[in-house]
Design an enzyme around this catalytic site. Structure first.
Site, short mmCIF file in Angstrom:
data_model
loop_
_atom_site.label_atom_id
_atom_site.label_comp_id
_atom_site.label_asym_id
_atom_site.label_seq_id
_atom_site.Cartn_x
_atom_site.Cartn_y
_atom_site.Cartn_z
N SER A 14 0.83 -1.21 0.00
CA SER A 14 0.00 0.00 0.00
C SER A 14 0.87 1.26 0.00
O SER A 14 1.81 1.39 0.78
CB SER A 14 -0.91 0.03 1.22
OG SER A 14 -1.57 1.28 1.28
N SER A 16 -0.62 4.24 0.44
CA SER A 16 -1.38 5.26 1.17
C SER A 16 -0.53 5.96 2.23
O SER A 16 -0.61 7.19 2.36
CB SER A 16 -2.62 4.64 1.83
OG SER A 16 -3.55 4.28 0.85
N LYS A 65 -13.53 -4.09 2.69
CA LYS A 65 -14.42 -2.95 2.39
C LYS A 65 -15.89 -3.24 2.68
O LYS A 65 -16.64 -2.35 3.05
CB LYS A 65 -14.26 -2.53 0.92
CG LYS A 65 -12.96 -1.82 0.67
CD LYS A 65 -12.82 -1.31 -0.74
CE LYS A 65 -11.48 -0.58 -0.88
NZ LYS A 65 -11.29 0.05 -2.17
N ASP A 101 -13.89 6.13 -2.71
CA ASP A 101 -13.51 5.58 -4.02
C ASP A 101 -14.40 6.17 -5.11
O ASP A 101 -13.96 6.37 -6.25
CB ASP A 101 -13.67 4.05 -4.03
CG ASP A 101 -12.60 3.36 -3.21
OD1 ASP A 101 -11.47 3.89 -3.11
OD2 ASP A 101 -12.89 2.27 -2.66
N GLY A 125 -14.28 -7.67 -13.95
CA GLY A 125 -13.99 -7.93 -12.54
C GLY A 125 -15.21 -7.67 -11.68
O GLY A 125 -16.16 -6.99 -12.12
N GLY A 128 -13.74 -5.71 -4.84
CA GLY A 128 -14.11 -4.66 -3.88
C GLY A 128 -14.44 -3.29 -4.44
O GLY A 128 -15.31 -2.59 -3.91
N ASN A 149 -17.17 -11.19 -15.08
CA ASN A 149 -16.18 -11.69 -14.13
C ASN A 149 -15.92 -13.17 -14.41
O ASN A 149 -16.85 -13.91 -14.75
CB ASN A 149 -16.68 -11.50 -12.70
CG ASN A 149 -15.58 -11.71 -11.68
OD1 ASN A 149 -14.50 -11.12 -11.80
ND2 ASN A 149 -15.82 -12.55 -10.70
P1 ATR Z 1 -11.53 -9.49 -4.10
O1 ATR Z 1 -12.11 -10.41 -5.16
O2 ATR Z 1 -11.00 -10.22 -2.90
O3 ATR Z 1 -12.38 -8.31 -3.77
P2 ATR Z 1 -10.02 -7.88 -5.86
O4 ATR Z 1 -8.55 -7.72 -6.02
O5 ATR Z 1 -10.84 -6.69 -5.58
O6 ATR Z 1 -10.19 -8.96 -4.72
O7 ATR Z 1 -10.64 -8.63 -7.12
C1 ATR Z 1 -9.90 -9.42 -7.94
C2 ATR Z 1 -10.63 -9.52 -9.28
O8 ATR Z 1 -9.72 -9.94 -10.27
C3 ATR Z 1 -11.76 -10.52 -9.26
O9 ATR Z 1 -12.82 -10.03 -10.04
C4 ATR Z 1 -11.09 -11.75 -9.88
O10 ATR Z 1 -11.98 -12.66 -10.51
P3 ATR Z 1 -12.60 -13.91 -9.69
O11 ATR Z 1 -13.76 -13.36 -8.92
O12 ATR Z 1 -12.98 -14.89 -10.74
O13 ATR Z 1 -11.50 -14.42 -8.79
C5 ATR Z 1 -10.24 -11.10 -10.92
N1 ATR Z 1 -9.15 -11.99 -11.36
C6 ATR Z 1 -8.05 -12.33 -10.66
N2 ATR Z 1 -7.27 -13.15 -11.40
C7 ATR Z 1 -7.91 -13.35 -12.59
C8 ATR Z 1 -7.62 -14.11 -13.78
N3 ATR Z 1 -6.49 -14.83 -13.90
N4 ATR Z 1 -8.51 -14.05 -14.80
C9 ATR Z 1 -9.64 -13.32 -14.71
N5 ATR Z 1 -9.96 -12.59 -13.62
C10 ATR Z 1 -9.12 -12.58 -12.58
#
Ligand code: ATR
Length: 263
Positions: A14, A16, A65, A101, A125, A128, A149
């Site tokens: 981070s 921040s 969050k 945000d 995606g 959060g 997603n």
């Molecule tokens: P969190 O899911 O814990 O909130 P984030 O960093 O905010 O964490 O979100 C990660 C995002 O990246 C998610 O949407 C994740 O998709 P999944 O829900 O299927 O895990 C996406 N992501 C991470 N790696 C990925 C990959 N190799 N291909 C496609 N999407 C990916």
């Protein structure tokens, strides 16, 4: 001395603290801003520390969050509508959760002079930050929002908050004006999103929430295809700006030095 924190897990990377401590020093405030890795079972005692004024403000990042919400006394409208809190403060002895945000994303889009009015937004995606981007996009006048997603069930959950978003199967690309990468794909320089953008056309906005690296493969692809592109640095700075203003009642300066802290 006042104490501020950013909590998350992981939290090592981070930036921040760098930004907030720079602004704290610049404004001669007697305070310190630290980062802390915590687990779910520490949330309750953390909130107690805010109540006792041992901690004066907290920023919240992945994965807390949403899960922090039950521990708070009240939420701002924005935090309530997105079910997402990134900034906590004490007001009249109550611990309040807010979401900067949203302001961060809106301010970043305003800064690059891109008009979201009547635009179609395609978000990759479902993590959060996605509810905040959806909320801000609708507030800026977007006509339609699509979310895709890898794990479809997580995208479907977003419909519990915003029932007017369209869920798209991973791999499909709807017609859009703005595409936003809100996945963690791109944090490593070699990461590639396995989608075929070759037919999306030109003059769209390719936006990546990631700002380090400053140009992900996703942004590079958008650029090569003749699109506008922007990384998430301004969004990050403006969400911090809003949190700082809320806590200290001072608008910090955003200049090349504060921008450079995030390189
Ligand atoms: P969190 O899911 O814990 O909130 P984030 O960093 O905010 O964490 O979100 C990660 C995002 O990246 C998610 O949407 C994740 O998709 P999944 O829900 O299927 O895990 C996406 N992501 C991470 N790696 C990925 C990959 N190799 N291909 C496609 N999407 C990916």
């Amino acid at each position: 001395m006042k104490k501020y924190l950013v909590i998350g897990n992981p939290i090592k990377h981070s930036l921040s603290p760098d930004l907030h401590n720079y602004w704290i020093k610049q404004n001669h405030i007697n305070a310190v801003y630290e980062k802390k890795k915590i687990d779910n079972n520490e949330l309750e005692s953390l909130i107690l520390e805010i109540k006792q004024e041992n901690i004066n403000g907290v920023n919240v990042t992945v994965p807390f969050k949403n899960v922090i919400i039950p521990y708070l006394d009240a939420l701002s409208d924005e935090a309530k509508k997105t079910q997402s809190v990134n900034t906590i403060y004490l007001k009249n002895k109550k611990v309040i959760g807010h979401n900067t945000d949203i302001e961060g994303f809106e301010a970043a889009i305003k800064k690059i002079n891109f008009d979201f009015n009547n635009k179609k937004i395609f978000i990759l995606g479902a993590g959060g930050v996605v509810p905040s981007i959806i909320y801000a996009s609708f507030r800026m006048g977007s006509s339609e929002i699509f979310v895709s997603n890898r794990t479809k069930s997580k995208a479907e959950k977003i419909k519990n908050i915003f029932n007017n978003v369209h869920i798209v199967d991973w791999g499909n690309i709807p017609n859009f004006d703005v595409i936003i990468n809100a996945t963690s794909l791109g944090l490593s320089k070699d990461d590639k999103i396995n989608l075929d953008f070759s037919k999306v056309g030109k003059n769209k906005l390719f936006y990546d929430v990631i700002y380090n690296p400053s140009e992900t493969n996703f942004l590079n692809t958008g650029k090569k295809l003749g699109n506008i592109f922007e990384n998430g640095k301004l969004m990050f700075i403006y969400q911090a700006f809003s949190a700082f203003k809320l806590w200290h009642d001072i608008e910090p300066i955003i200049n090349s030095k504060s921008m450079k802290l995030l390189d």
